[in-house]
Motif scaffolding. Structure first.
Motif, PDB file in Angstrom:
ATOM      1  N   SER A  34       1.968 -35.021  -5.923  1.00 41.85           N
ATOM      2  CA  SER A  34       2.499 -36.353  -5.630  1.00 41.85           C
ATOM      3  C   SER A  34       3.877 -36.287  -4.993  1.00 41.85           C
ATOM      4  CB  SER A  34       2.572 -37.187  -6.917  1.00 41.85           C
ATOM      5  OG  SER A  34       3.490 -36.600  -7.843  1.00 41.85           O
ATOM      6  N   GLU A  35       4.529 -35.118  -5.104  1.00 42.54           N
ATOM      7  CA  GLU A  35       5.845 -34.948  -4.506  1.00 42.54           C
ATOM      8  C   GLU A  35       5.705 -34.283  -3.138  1.00 42.54           C
ATOM      9  OE1 GLU A  35       8.346 -32.796  -7.108  1.00 42.54           O
ATOM     10  OE2 GLU A  35       8.068 -34.132  -8.812  1.00 42.54           O
ATOM     11  N   LYS A  36       6.431 -34.808  -2.168  1.00 37.65           N
ATOM     12  CA  LYS A  36       6.417 -34.215  -0.843  1.00 37.65           C
ATOM     13  C   LYS A  36       7.413 -33.064  -0.803  1.00 37.65           C
ATOM     14  CE  LYS A  36       5.037 -38.400   1.645  1.00 37.65           C
ATOM     15  NZ  LYS A  36       5.379 -39.350   2.733  1.00 37.65           N
ATOM     16  N   MET A  37       6.908 -31.873  -0.870  1.00 34.78           N
ATOM     17  CA  MET A  37       7.774 -30.709  -0.914  1.00 34.78           C
ATOM     18  C   MET A  37       7.092 -29.526  -0.237  1.00 34.78           C
ATOM     19  SD  MET A  37       7.294 -29.811  -4.983  1.00 34.78           S
ATOM     20  CE  MET A  37       8.286 -28.335  -4.849  1.00 34.78           C
ATOM     21  N   ALA A  38       7.895 -28.612   0.257  1.00 34.92           N
ATOM     22  CA  ALA A  38       7.347 -27.400   0.875  1.00 34.92           C
ATOM     23  C   ALA A  38       6.635 -26.569  -0.174  1.00 34.92           C
ATOM     24  CB  ALA A  38       8.467 -26.595   1.523  1.00 34.92           C
ATOM     25  N   SER A  39       5.625 -25.840   0.266  1.00 32.92           N
ATOM     26  CA  SER A  39       4.826 -25.071  -0.696  1.00 32.92           C
ATOM     27  C   SER A  39       4.596 -23.652  -0.195  1.00 32.92           C
ATOM     28  CB  SER A  39       3.487 -25.767  -0.943  1.00 32.92           C
ATOM     29  OG  SER A  39       2.820 -26.007   0.296  1.00 32.92           O
ATOM     30  N   ASN A  40       5.629 -23.065   0.380  1.00 34.41           N
ATOM     31  CA  ASN A  40       5.508 -21.677   0.817  1.00 34.41           C
ATOM     32  C   ASN A  40       6.247 -20.767  -0.159  1.00 34.41           C
ATOM     33  OD1 ASN A  40       7.921 -22.973   2.079  1.00 34.41           O
ATOM     34  ND2 ASN A  40       8.346 -20.859   2.688  1.00 34.41           N
ATOM     35  N   TYR A  41       5.686 -19.579  -0.371  1.00 39.81           N
ATOM     36  CA  TYR A  41       6.260 -18.605  -1.288  1.00 39.81           C
ATOM     37  C   TYR A  41       6.440 -17.275  -0.566  1.00 39.81           C
ATOM     38  CZ  TYR A  41       5.280 -21.835  -5.115  1.00 39.81           C
ATOM     39  OH  TYR A  41       5.262 -22.924  -5.939  1.00 39.81           O
ATOM     40  N   THR A  42       7.469 -16.532  -0.966  1.00 43.47           N
ATOM     41  CA  THR A  42       7.770 -15.234  -0.360  1.00 43.47           C
ATOM     42  C   THR A  42       7.787 -14.155  -1.427  1.00 43.47           C
ATOM     43  OG1 THR A  42       9.115 -16.241   1.387  1.00 43.47           O
ATOM     44  CG2 THR A  42       9.442 -13.887   0.969  1.00 43.47           C
ATOM     45  N   CYS A  43       7.038 -13.081  -1.149  1.00 42.01           N
ATOM     46  CA  CYS A  43       7.038 -11.910  -2.021  1.00 42.01           C
ATOM     47  C   CYS A  43       7.850 -10.810  -1.326  1.00 42.01           C
ATOM     48  CB  CYS A  43       5.617 -11.418  -2.286  1.00 42.01           C
ATOM     49  SG  CYS A  43       5.538  -9.802  -3.118  1.00 42.01           S
ATOM     50  N   SER A  55       0.813  -1.217   0.000  1.00 40.64           N
ATOM     51  CA  SER A  55       0.000   0.000   0.000  1.00 40.64           C
ATOM     52  C   SER A  55       0.848   1.270   0.000  1.00 40.64           C
ATOM     53  CB  SER A  55      -0.932   0.010   1.222  1.00 40.64           C
ATOM     54  OG  SER A  55      -0.174  -0.025   2.425  1.00 40.64           O
ATOM     55  N   ARG A  56       2.135   1.163   0.323  1.00 41.58           N
ATOM     56  CA  ARG A  56       3.030   2.329   0.348  1.00 41.58           C
ATOM     57  C   ARG A  56       4.332   2.011  -0.363  1.00 41.58           C
ATOM     58  NH1 ARG A  56       4.429   4.746   5.990  1.00 41.58           N
ATOM     59  NH2 ARG A  56       5.826   5.870   4.579  1.00 41.58           N
ATOM     60  N   GLY A  57       4.991   3.071  -0.827  1.00 45.35           N
ATOM     61  CA  GLY A  57       6.290   2.895  -1.466  1.00 45.35           C
ATOM     62  C   GLY A  57       6.302   3.536  -2.843  1.00 45.35           C
ATOM     63  N   THR A  58       7.425   4.180  -3.183  1.00 44.89           N
ATOM     64  CA  THR A  58       7.596   4.780  -4.497  1.00 44.89           C
ATOM     65  C   THR A  58       8.643   4.005  -5.280  1.00 44.89           C
ATOM     66  OG1 THR A  58       9.123   6.346  -3.446  1.00 44.89           O
ATOM     67  CG2 THR A  58       6.888   7.114  -3.875  1.00 44.89           C
ATOM     68  N   ASN A  59       8.384   3.852  -6.587  1.00 43.72           N
ATOM     69  CA  ASN A  59       9.304   3.145  -7.489  1.00 43.72           C
ATOM     70  C   ASN A  59       9.643   1.754  -6.964  1.00 43.72           C
ATOM     71  OD1 ASN A  59       9.352   5.450  -9.110  1.00 43.72           O
ATOM     72  ND2 ASN A  59      11.176   6.264  -8.119  1.00 43.72           N
ATOM     73  N   VAL A  60       8.615   0.967  -6.698  1.00 44.90           N
ATOM     74  CA  VAL A  60       8.827  -0.352  -6.106  1.00 44.90           C
ATOM     75  C   VAL A  60       9.010  -1.413  -7.183  1.00 44.90           C
ATOM     76  CG1 VAL A  60       7.479   0.269  -4.070  1.00 44.90           C
ATOM     77  CG2 VAL A  60       6.363  -0.901  -5.975  1.00 44.90           C
ATOM     78  N   THR A  61       9.698  -2.473  -6.809  1.00 46.88           N
ATOM     79  CA  THR A  61       9.827  -3.658  -7.651  1.00 46.88           C
ATOM     80  C   THR A  61       9.421  -4.873  -6.830  1.00 46.88           C
ATOM     81  OG1 THR A  61      12.166  -3.952  -7.040  1.00 46.88           O
ATOM     82  CG2 THR A  61      11.693  -2.667  -9.035  1.00 46.88           C
ATOM     83  N   TYR A  62       8.900  -5.895  -7.513  1.00 51.26           N
ATOM     84  CA  TYR A  62       8.425  -7.112  -6.858  1.00 51.26           C
ATOM     85  C   TYR A  62       9.289  -8.294  -7.289  1.00 51.26           C
ATOM     86  CZ  TYR A  62       4.142  -4.525  -5.706  1.00 51.26           C
ATOM     87  OH  TYR A  62       3.236  -3.610  -5.212  1.00 51.26           O
ATOM     88  N   SER A  63       9.541  -9.188  -6.337  1.00 57.59           N
ATOM     89  CA  SER A  63      10.266 -10.424  -6.648  1.00 57.59           C
ATOM     90  C   SER A  63       9.703 -11.558  -5.807  1.00 57.59           C
ATOM     91  CB  SER A  63      11.772 -10.259  -6.402  1.00 57.59           C
ATOM     92  OG  SER A  63      12.029  -9.951  -5.047  1.00 57.59           O
ATOM     93  N   TRP A  64       9.901 -12.781  -6.293  1.00 58.20           N
ATOM     94  CA  TRP A  64       9.360 -13.962  -5.623  1.00 58.20           C
ATOM     95  C   TRP A  64      10.463 -14.971  -5.341  1.00 58.20           C
ATOM     96  CZ3 TRP A  64       4.280 -14.329  -4.108  1.00 58.20           C
ATOM     97  CH2 TRP A  64       3.395 -13.390  -4.655  1.00 58.20           C
ATOM     98  N   ALA A  65      10.289 -15.716  -4.252  1.00 54.90           N
ATOM     99  CA  ALA A  65      11.202 -16.801  -3.909  1.00 54.90           C
ATOM    100  C   ALA A  65      10.384 -17.994  -3.438  1.00 54.90           C
ATOM    101  CB  ALA A  65      12.193 -16.373  -2.828  1.00 54.90           C
ATOM    102  N   GLY A  66      10.928 -19.182  -3.664  1.00 58.39           N
ATOM    103  CA  GLY A  66      10.264 -20.401  -3.245  1.00 58.39           C
ATOM    104  C   GLY A  66      10.703 -20.843  -1.868  1.00 58.39           C
ATOM    105  N   PRO A  67      10.430 -22.090  -1.493  1.00 55.77           N
ATOM    106  CA  PRO A  67      10.811 -22.600  -0.178  1.00 55.77           C
ATOM    107  C   PRO A  67      12.307 -22.431   0.074  1.00 55.77           C
ATOM    108  CG  PRO A  67       9.336 -24.130  -1.285  1.00 55.77           C
ATOM    109  CD  PRO A  67       9.695 -23.088  -2.289  1.00 55.77           C
ATOM    110  N   GLY A  68      12.640 -21.936   1.281  1.00 54.87           N
ATOM    111  CA  GLY A  68      14.036 -21.741   1.636  1.00 54.87           C
ATOM    112  C   GLY A  68      14.713 -20.610   0.898  1.00 54.87           C
ATOM    113  N   GLY A  69      13.925 -19.761   0.273  1.00 51.91           N
ATOM    114  CA  GLY A  69      14.496 -18.640  -0.457  1.00 51.91           C
ATOM    115  C   GLY A  69      15.031 -18.987  -1.825  1.00 51.91           C
ATOM    116  N   GLU A  70      14.722 -20.189  -2.329  1.00 55.70           N
ATOM    117  CA  GLU A  70      15.257 -20.619  -3.623  1.00 55.70           C
ATOM    118  C   GLU A  70      14.663 -19.789  -4.765  1.00 55.70           C
ATOM    119  OE1 GLU A  70      12.132 -24.222  -4.717  1.00 55.70           O
ATOM    120  OE2 GLU A  70      14.063 -24.714  -3.807  1.00 55.70           O
ATOM    121  N   THR A  71      15.452 -19.609  -5.788  1.00 55.51           N
ATOM    122  CA  THR A  71      15.011 -18.872  -6.966  1.00 55.51           C
ATOM    123  C   THR A  71      14.025 -19.712  -7.762  1.00 55.51           C
ATOM    124  OG1 THR A  71      17.122 -17.715  -7.088  1.00 55.51           O
ATOM    125  CG2 THR A  71      15.760 -17.715  -9.074  1.00 55.51           C
TER     126      THR A  71
END
Length: 277
Positions: A193-202, A155-171
């Motif tokens: 079917s694969e047992k893997m973490a499913s968290n994402y970071t913005c 909701s705040r910030g000027t000239n912002v950029t967005y990036s995403w990372a997967g589990p453990g900060g992986e690209t």
């Protein structure tokens, strides 16, 4: 040489001044920022003049024979201070202060030292929020897979950029992830079917700040693979997320303006360290 004549003489040097590469200075809205000149060795400064050159030219401060004069009715009136080392302080800095400043120094023999600064003032980013949208039914989707959109907005910030990372900060890479809308929206596909973490970071960043938020999508995938859930296609996401982000940003700007008009702000140095007056 009086102050008026000094202004006229130094003003004639401005076109040549703009040919020099400016020194970049970062500032935070509401906090003081310092433009620090570098006085050459054995350069005994007699007079100094500070001007704001872009977008509109304004006189900010003059020191004539060691006496500072900050009486000019510019946008910086009441917010500018010329220190004894001829550096300029703007407090508090505002977003509209971004632009080119010039410092012109005259020594006791009439030589001129010219320095320019590119001030960039930013509003710090706020902690973003993430919304999860299940993808519209896709006949080509493999059984046991989960497809969804993640929409991130600050909701705040000027000239912002967005990036995403997967589990453990992986690209995130490969055909299972793709960024849309300049990185604000992430399209993802998981193999259940694969047992893997499913968290994402913005992560939302600009030149002076960065904030991150994470989300776990396992529940969304379980719902998608089991019971029927409300789904959205890409156009639905744009119709919901983009207006929501604009509304939040507008509301924050209005609230911020009201707060600043009702109380004095405590200042913290944003760019260069302060120096003694």
């Amino acid at each position: 040489m009086g102050p008026i004549l000094l202004t006229l003489v130094l003003h004639s040097a401005i076109p040549a001044l703009l040919a020099h590469a400016p020194l970049r200075v970062l500032g935070i809205e509401g906090q003081p920022v310092f433009l620090k000149v570098n006085v050459p060795p054995d350069f005994l400064v007699r007079d100094a003049l500070w001007r704001f050159l872009t977008p509109a030219e304004e006189l900010v401060a003059i020191s004539f024979k060691g006496t500072a004069q900050n009486v000019y009715q510019s946008r910086f009136y009441g917010r500018s201070r010329l220190h004894t080392n001829f550096s300029l302080e703007i407090s508090p800095a505002a977003l509209g202060d971004s632009g080119i400043f010039s410092a012109l120094l005259v020594n006791t023999t009439g030589e001129i030292e010219k320095q320019i600064f590119h001030l960039e003032v930013y509003d710090v980013v706020s902690t973003p929020t993430i919304h999860v949208f299940g993808e519209e039914s896709n006949p080509n989707r493999k059984s046991g897979s989960c497809e969804f959109f993640l929409a991130c907005a600050a909701s705040r910030g000027t000239n912002v950029t967005y990036s995403w990372a997967g589990p453990g900060g992986e690209t995130l890479a490969g055909e299972n992830h793709s960024a849309l809308e300049n990185g604000q929206v992430l399209r993802a596909k998981l193999d259940l079917s694969e047992k893997m973490a499913s968290n994402y970071t913005c992560t939302v960043t600009n030149a002076v700040s960065a904030k991150s938020v994470s989300i776990e999508v396992q529940e969304q995938c379980q719902r998608q693979s089991g019971v029927k859930v409300t789904a959205y296609d890409y156009r639905d996401i744009l119709l919901i997320v983009v207006p929501l982000a604009c509304f939040l940003l507008s509301a924050a700007v209005i609230l911020h303006a009201k707060c600043r008009s009702g109380k004095q702000i405590s200042y913290v140095v944003a760019a260069n360290e302060p120096f003694p007056a």
